[in-house]
Design an enzyme around this catalytic site. Structure first.
Site, PDB file in Angstrom:
ATOM      1  N   LYS A   1       0.944  -1.190  -0.013  1.00 36.28           N
ATOM      2  CA  LYS A   1       0.010  -0.073   0.007  1.00 36.28           C
ATOM      3  C   LYS A   1       0.773   1.305  -0.103  1.00 36.28           C
ATOM      4  O   LYS A   1       0.633   2.039  -0.498  1.00 36.28           O
ATOM      5  CB  LYS A   1      -0.974   0.068   0.965  1.00 36.28           C
ATOM      6  CG  LYS A   1      -1.681   1.130   1.464  1.00 36.28           C
ATOM      7  CD  LYS A   1      -2.831   1.306   0.315  1.00 36.28           C
ATOM      8  CE  LYS A   1      -3.679   2.662   0.598  1.00 36.28           C
ATOM      9  NZ  LYS A   1      -4.620   2.936  -0.360  1.00 36.28           N
TER      10      LYS A   1
ATOM     11  N   LYS B   1      -1.062  11.658   5.552  1.00 36.61           N
ATOM     12  CA  LYS B   1      -0.868  10.415   6.421  1.00 36.61           C
ATOM     13  C   LYS B   1       0.054   9.414   5.882  1.00 36.61           C
ATOM     14  O   LYS B   1       0.958   8.944   6.359  1.00 36.61           O
ATOM     15  CB  LYS B   1      -2.229  10.151   6.957  1.00 36.61           C
ATOM     16  CG  LYS B   1      -2.106   9.042   8.098  1.00 36.61           C
ATOM     17  CD  LYS B   1      -2.629   7.473   7.738  1.00 36.61           C
ATOM     18  CE  LYS B   1      -3.732   7.604   6.884  1.00 36.61           C
ATOM     19  NZ  LYS B   1      -4.261   6.254   6.664  1.00 36.61           N
TER      20      LYS B   1
HETATM   21  P1  NAP Z   1     -12.885   7.845   7.872  1.00 33.99           P
HETATM   22  O1  NAP Z   1     -14.290   8.246   6.890  1.00 33.99           O
HETATM   23  O2  NAP Z   1     -12.450   9.135   8.528  1.00 33.99           O
HETATM   24  O3  NAP Z   1     -13.362   6.901   8.904  1.00 33.99           O
HETATM   25  C1  NAP Z   1     -12.688   6.501   9.844  1.00 33.99           C
HETATM   26  C2  NAP Z   1     -13.335   5.661  10.818  1.00 33.99           C
HETATM   27  O4  NAP Z   1     -12.422   5.230  11.884  1.00 33.99           O
HETATM   28  C3  NAP Z   1     -14.107   6.893  11.657  1.00 33.99           C
HETATM   29  O5  NAP Z   1     -15.748   6.243  11.618  1.00 33.99           O
HETATM   30  C4  NAP Z   1     -13.865   6.905  12.934  1.00 33.99           C
HETATM   31  O6  NAP Z   1     -14.619   7.178  13.849  1.00 33.99           O
HETATM   32  C5  NAP Z   1     -13.157   5.715  13.220  1.00 33.99           C
HETATM   33  N1  NAP Z   1     -11.989   5.682  14.112  1.00 33.99           N
HETATM   34  C6  NAP Z   1     -10.845   6.519  13.887  1.00 33.99           C
HETATM   35  N2  NAP Z   1     -10.029   6.404  15.072  1.00 33.99           N
HETATM   36  C7  NAP Z   1     -10.721   5.470  16.059  1.00 33.99           C
HETATM   37  C8  NAP Z   1     -10.299   4.969  17.287  1.00 33.99           C
HETATM   38  N3  NAP Z   1      -9.184   5.291  17.879  1.00 33.99           N
HETATM   39  N4  NAP Z   1     -11.440   4.120  17.685  1.00 33.99           N
HETATM   40  C9  NAP Z   1     -12.551   3.950  17.076  1.00 33.99           C
HETATM   41  N5  NAP Z   1     -12.694   4.442  15.834  1.00 33.99           N
HETATM   42  C10 NAP Z   1     -11.731   5.122  15.290  1.00 33.99           C
HETATM   43  O7  NAP Z   1     -11.617   7.104   6.886  1.00 33.99           O
HETATM   44  P2  NAP Z   1     -11.846   6.270   5.578  1.00 33.99           P
HETATM   45  O8  NAP Z   1     -11.878   7.013   4.459  1.00 33.99           O
HETATM   46  O9  NAP Z   1     -12.895   5.259   5.698  1.00 33.99           O
HETATM   47  O10 NAP Z   1     -10.466   5.484   5.908  1.00 33.99           O
HETATM   48  C11 NAP Z   1     -10.373   4.461   6.569  1.00 33.99           C
HETATM   49  C12 NAP Z   1      -8.849   3.948   6.230  1.00 33.99           C
HETATM   50  O11 NAP Z   1      -8.908   3.587   4.826  1.00 33.99           O
HETATM   51  C13 NAP Z   1      -7.728   4.973   6.539  1.00 33.99           C
HETATM   52  O12 NAP Z   1      -6.573   4.455   6.766  1.00 33.99           O
HETATM   53  C14 NAP Z   1      -7.530   5.279   4.901  1.00 33.99           C
HETATM   54  O13 NAP Z   1      -6.173   5.740   4.724  1.00 33.99           O
HETATM   55  C15 NAP Z   1      -7.842   4.113   4.192  1.00 33.99           C
HETATM   56  N6  NAP Z   1      -8.407   4.398   2.811  1.00 33.99           N
HETATM   57  C16 NAP Z   1      -9.184   5.244   2.502  1.00 33.99           C
HETATM   58  C17 NAP Z   1      -9.529   5.308   1.161  1.00 33.99           C
HETATM   59  C18 NAP Z   1     -10.642   6.535   0.632  1.00 33.99           C
HETATM   60  O14 NAP Z   1     -10.628   6.495  -0.424  1.00 33.99           O
HETATM   61  N7  NAP Z   1     -11.241   7.136   1.659  1.00 33.99           N
HETATM   62  C19 NAP Z   1      -8.988   4.579   0.120  1.00 33.99           C
HETATM   63  C20 NAP Z   1      -8.096   3.676   0.615  1.00 33.99           C
HETATM   64  C21 NAP Z   1      -7.509   3.241   1.908  1.00 33.99           C
HETATM   65  P3  NAP Z   1     -15.359   8.707  14.146  1.00 33.99           P
HETATM   66  O15 NAP Z   1     -16.614   8.406  13.026  1.00 33.99           O
HETATM   67  O16 NAP Z   1     -15.877   8.641  15.536  1.00 33.99           O
HETATM   68  O17 NAP Z   1     -14.288   9.583  13.784  1.00 33.99           O
END
Ligand code: NAP
Length: 293
Positions: A170, A238
């Protein structure tokens, strides 16, 4: 199968829904209870903590933001660790540090629990449509056990190697995407400053060796000055931080990735963290007195 899912954000929620729709019993935990509602409507059970998920599920997926968040979910207060039992599997699909992933896998093994790292690419659309690319690290037999579930979530599923290898893949993905965004931003800015129609330059380049998905998708966003995410600057920053930290530990020079990391830092400092990372073009433009629009 009894499954658990922790982290119900942009990516986690549709992924968990796809697992539920495939007919699996599902226990979910979202830090904000509202994020669990749509899953509960689909028949999943809401848990007050990650520990409660561990008490019920055999295979537990994690999809949270960053390295400290995964550490918190595994071994922080209310985390998985005290409730885990031998034979369970923890599948971390977040994008985090390969080095920390290897350490967590060792810690989980002390409780007889196997871990896979399985970060994804393909964005929100890939999560909703179950077309994610999934890069997996961990033991063969554990990969084979979880593979049918990966097939519910994605299309291109590659077992890259041992624990941490998925996160290394990744990181490689993010280096290529970031440096290509920078190249496309510089090329389109060069066209513009030269008084040539940048949209036609993109059309011309798309058919040759300079053509790419980044030229197609991010190049279009740059031309349209439309930076609605997509993949946010703060997440790309990040990911490059993870790349640069691990490169530092390895004694490895990555000058291209380092440059783009600085441009993402500049966007963060300008309060542009929630824009799509194609906004790197704004930094390139501003450096040469263009308006950065
Ligand atoms: P996101 O929408 O910000 O969701 C992250 C989730 O994790 C949120 O619901 C958050 O809770 C929860 N969370 C964060 N810290 C936590 C903790 N300490 N304890 C419990 N829950 C926690 O992000 P996302 O886009 O889904 O991305 C998730 C992962 O996938 C990341 O590592 C990102 O780099 C990766 N990713 C993302 C994409 C993309 O296009 N978005 C593509 C590939 C990979 P809250 O709702 O309370 O904030």
């Amino acid at each position: 199968m009894k499954l658990g899912f922790i982290g119900l954000g942009i990516m986690g929620r549709p992924m968990a829904l796809n697992l539920r729709r495939a007919g699996h019993a599902l226990w979910v935990h979202g830090r904000r209870p509202v994020t669990m509602e749509v899953l509960v409507e689909a028949g999943a059970r809401a848990c007050a903590s990650a520990a409660d998920v561990a008490a019920n599920a055999d295979i537990i997926f994690i999809m949270v933001s960053d390295t400290p968040d995964v550490e918190q979910v595994v071994s922080g207060e209310g985390g998985l660790m005290p409730r885990l039992r031998p034979g369970q599997v923890v599948v971390d699909m977040s994008t985090i540090s390969p080095a920390v992933t290897r350490r967590l896998a060792q810690e989980l093994l002390t409780r007889g629990v196997e871990m896979l790292d399985a970060p994804v690419s393909g964005g929100e659309a890939g999560a909703i449509n179950a077309t994610l690319s999934i890069m997996v690290g961990g033991k063969d037999k554990v990969f084979e056990r979880v593979k049918p579930l990966f097939e519910v979530l994605g299309k291109n599923i590659v077992h890259v190697g041992d624990n941490g290898a998925g996160q290394v893949a990744k990181a490689c993905n993010q280096i290529v995407v970031a440096v290509t965004i920078e190249a496309v931003a510089e090329a389109l800015t060069f066209a513009r400053r030269s008084g040539v129609d940048a949209a036609r330059v993109r059309d011309a380049l798309m058919g040759g060796f300079a053509g790419s998905r980044v030229m197609e998708v991010h190049g279009k966003r740059m031309l349209d000055n439309d930076f609605k995410p997509g993949f946010k600057v703060r997440l790309h920053q990040k990911d490059l931080r993870i790349v640069m930290e691990n490169a530092h530990q390895l004694g490895l020079a990555l000058p291209g990735a380092a440059l783009v990391a600085q441009h993402l830092n500049a966007l963060m400092g300008d309060d542009d963290g929630d824009l799509d990372s194609a906004a790197v073009v704004k930094v390139v433009q501003r450096m040469s007195g263009l308006d950065g629009k």
